[in-house]
Enzyme design. Structure first.
Site, PDB file in Angstrom:
ATOM      1  N   CYS A 116     -10.782  -3.253  -4.127  1.00 24.76           N
ATOM      2  CA  CYS A 116      -9.751  -4.181  -4.607  1.00 24.76           C
ATOM      3  C   CYS A 116     -10.372  -5.480  -5.118  1.00 24.76           C
ATOM      4  CB  CYS A 116      -8.737  -4.476  -3.514  1.00 24.76           C
ATOM      5  SG  CYS A 116      -7.567  -3.129  -3.278  1.00 24.76           S
ATOM      6  N   ASN A 141       0.838  -1.195   0.000  1.00 23.43           N
ATOM      7  CA  ASN A 141       0.000   0.000   0.000  1.00 23.43           C
ATOM      8  C   ASN A 141       0.877   1.250   0.000  1.00 23.43           C
ATOM      9  OD1 ASN A 141       0.681  -0.925   2.636  1.00 23.43           O
ATOM     10  ND2 ASN A 141      -0.907   0.338   3.579  1.00 23.43           N
ATOM     11  N   ILE A 142       0.400   2.259  -0.721  1.00 25.87           N
ATOM     12  CA  ILE A 142       1.131   3.512  -0.853  1.00 25.87           C
ATOM     13  C   ILE A 142       0.162   4.644  -0.526  1.00 25.87           C
ATOM     14  CG2 ILE A 142       2.451   4.993  -2.414  1.00 25.87           C
ATOM     15  CD1 ILE A 142       3.123   2.417  -4.024  1.00 25.87           C
ATOM     16  N   GLU A 143       0.337   5.224   0.654  1.00 25.25           N
ATOM     17  CA  GLU A 143      -0.596   6.242   1.111  1.00 25.25           C
ATOM     18  C   GLU A 143      -0.136   7.639   0.713  1.00 25.25           C
ATOM     19  OE1 GLU A 143      -0.825   5.526   5.319  1.00 25.25           O
ATOM     20  OE2 GLU A 143      -2.021   3.706   5.037  1.00 25.25           O
ATOM     21  N   CYS A 178     -10.183  -5.116   0.299  1.00 24.24           N
ATOM     22  CA  CYS A 178     -11.335  -4.220   0.460  1.00 24.24           C
ATOM     23  C   CYS A 178     -12.254  -4.349  -0.754  1.00 24.24           C
ATOM     24  CB  CYS A 178     -10.858  -2.773   0.640  1.00 24.24           C
ATOM     25  SG  CYS A 178     -10.268  -1.991  -0.881  1.00 24.24           S
ATOM     26  N   CYS A 238      -4.152   0.721  -2.305  1.00 22.72           N
ATOM     27  CA  CYS A 238      -3.899  -0.519  -1.571  1.00 22.72           C
ATOM     28  C   CYS A 238      -2.741  -1.307  -2.193  1.00 22.72           C
ATOM     29  CB  CYS A 238      -5.146  -1.385  -1.571  1.00 22.72           C
ATOM     30  SG  CYS A 238      -6.604  -0.626  -0.817  1.00 22.72           S
ATOM     31  N   GLU A 268      -2.920  -4.372  -3.348  1.00 20.10           N
ATOM     32  CA  GLU A 268      -3.366  -5.190  -4.480  1.00 20.10           C
ATOM     33  C   GLU A 268      -3.230  -4.463  -5.823  1.00 20.10           C
ATOM     34  OE1 GLU A 268      -4.899  -4.681  -1.600  1.00 20.10           O
ATOM     35  OE2 GLU A 268      -6.024  -6.432  -0.914  1.00 20.10           O
TER      36      GLU A 268
HETATM   37 ZN   LIG Z   1      -8.027  -2.335  -1.235  1.00 22.46          ZN
END
Ligand SMILES: [Zn+2]
EC number: 3.5.4.5
Length: 130
Positions: free
Chosen positions: A88, A41-43, A85, A52, A54
């Site tokens: 995803c 994940n890359i926020e 989620c 996310c 995925e």
């Molecule tokens: Zn997700």
């Protein structure tokens, strides 16, 4: 499975950029070219702009020239299980089949195996990719 897929997802989690949630997640795809593509994940400080693990892995798979997910593993550092989620699930389903196995892992190994159909029944589908 597929111990290598769990290990790839766990290794990918190290690369997460999650300074806001402090919630690293890793994903690994075995694609139709027999290669493994990983993601984390890359926020972003503008929270909806992050993504996310995925889709990171899906992006690398597509850019690597593969088109189908044969199987996939997902792991999160702070959850006993990390089911993808909703968004995803739709993203994965675009490149998977109903019987594609998704491995939900903890830090030791695979805790639960679900099919794409179980994760996203009655999905919004396209026949374009078969
Ligand atoms: Zn997700």
């Amino acid at each position: 499975m597929s111990h290598d897929l769990f290990e790839a997802a766990r290794d990918a989690m190290v690369h997460a950029h999650a300074p806001y949630s402090k919630f690293p997640v890793g994903a690994a795809i075995r694609a139709d070219d027999d290669k493994i593509y990983t993601g984390a994940n890359i926020e972003n400080i503008s929270f909806p702009q992050g993504w996310c693990a995925e889709p990171t892995a899906i992006s690398l798979m597509i850019m690597g020239g593969a088109r189908r997910i044969v199987e996939m593993a997902v792991i999160a550092e702070k959850m006993p299980l990390c089911p993808p989620c909703g968004g995803c699930r739709q993203k994965i389903s675009e490149f998977a089949s109903k019987d594609t196995k998704i491995y939900l892992c903890d830090e030791v190994g695979v805790k639960k195996t679900m099919t794409m159909e179980e994760l996203l029944p009655a999905s919004f589908e396209t026949e374009v990719l078969g």
